[in-house]
Enzyme design. Sequence first.
Site, short mmCIF file in Angstrom:
data_model
loop_
_atom_site.label_atom_id
_atom_site.label_comp_id
_atom_site.label_asym_id
_atom_site.label_seq_id
_atom_site.Cartn_x
_atom_site.Cartn_y
_atom_site.Cartn_z
N GLU A 128 0.82 -1.21 0.00
CA GLU A 128 0.00 0.00 0.00
C GLU A 128 0.86 1.26 0.00
O GLU A 128 1.94 1.27 0.57
CB GLU A 128 -0.85 0.05 1.28
CG GLU A 128 -1.86 -1.05 1.39
CD GLU A 128 -2.54 -1.07 2.75
OE1 GLU A 128 -2.51 -0.05 3.47
OE2 GLU A 128 -3.10 -2.13 3.09
N CYS A 171 5.69 -7.33 7.52
CA CYS A 171 6.67 -6.83 8.48
C CYS A 171 6.91 -7.90 9.52
O CYS A 171 6.01 -8.68 9.84
CB CYS A 171 6.11 -5.57 9.16
SG CYS A 171 7.29 -4.76 10.28
N CYS A 213 -0.25 -3.06 15.43
CA CYS A 213 -0.10 -2.78 14.00
C CYS A 213 -0.66 -3.88 13.10
O CYS A 213 -0.41 -5.07 13.33
CB CYS A 213 1.39 -2.58 13.70
SG CYS A 213 1.72 -2.19 11.98
#
Length: 349
Positions: A92, A112, A119
Amino acid sequence: MTDKIDIASMTKDELCSFFKSIGEPKFRAEQVFTWISRGASISEMTNLSKALREKLSQIALDSLPRVEKKLVSQIDGTVKYLFRLYDDALIESVLMKYKHGNTLCISSQVGCRMGCRFCASTIGGRSRDLLPSELLGQVIAAEKDSGERVSNIVMMGIGEPLDNYDNVIKFLKLVNSEGGLNIGYRHISLSTCGVVPRILELSDEELPITLSISLHAATDEKRSEIMPINKKYPISELLTACVSYYKKTGRRISFEYTLISGKNDGIADADELSSLLCHYFKGTGAPIHVNLIRVNEVEETGFKKGSEESVRRFAERLESRGITATVRRRLGADVNAACGQLRRSAAST
Ligand code: SAH
């Protein structure tokens, strides 16, 4: 992986050597570098011979991200892009429009592995690093799609930029190049959860970018609970590295602080935060800035945001103790602009 050659990750010098190696004159490098930064496909590079274009199409990787989905905010014009990469991975970017120009928030990895508990980007782990050309390509693709110039870049999208260090450094050099996008280092911010050795390495690169530290808590106990990286590099090491970064580069550092209701958003937390920052930065002359944002609620994490009033009180408390604080304006609220959420919803449909 691919065995194609990633020419869009090459500097002009590297392109010169590449063209030499395939028997082409050096000036091709300049031509192709400029075409790439405009987002041209190889077939569109009309000042190259047809034979060369055919040859390049066979050997070169087309790593420019493709717009898979695009959401435009009805509130503030923020554009959220879901990009599809050459291997079908999804990332994104968010284009934000300000009076002083357009800022693009870019991703640095596919997923990640830092595991911050609030998150959305880290929930599925990391599948790979982005290539320099894919970091750059987000800017190129957003400019091409919107027809507008991007003047500022923030590396605050999906991924941890300092966990993809070499490619990020290469990208910074490419995006700053004359004849390319030519975006000044001072218009670029890099946000990190605190990979200390890489912060120290970055301070030696002589790239005057702005460093942004995702702090989110003022004690090791609280920070380790929400950010696993803190167990490896505790707050004392992180802030010592920040002071050293400032002393070497003279660049200001900003601190990101996400307010989570009942966890880190009390007045006592504000006091601990201001004492902590004053302790490390007192006498250094460094301008300290804290950006406050209420946590974006992600279903899987269970964290809740507090009231607007609680943010205001937190900000005022910091200010009263000499720390400049800004409450982040939330752009693109209606397009799911917080990182990782669009990609996750695409992956589950
Ligand atoms: N890995 C880098 C950059 C990506 S995250 C970093 O950690 O800084 C960009 C910013 O958004 C970071 O400050 C991150 O902590 C914050 N963030 C992530 N999830 C969030 C959420 N749900 N609500 C508010 N901020 C969030």
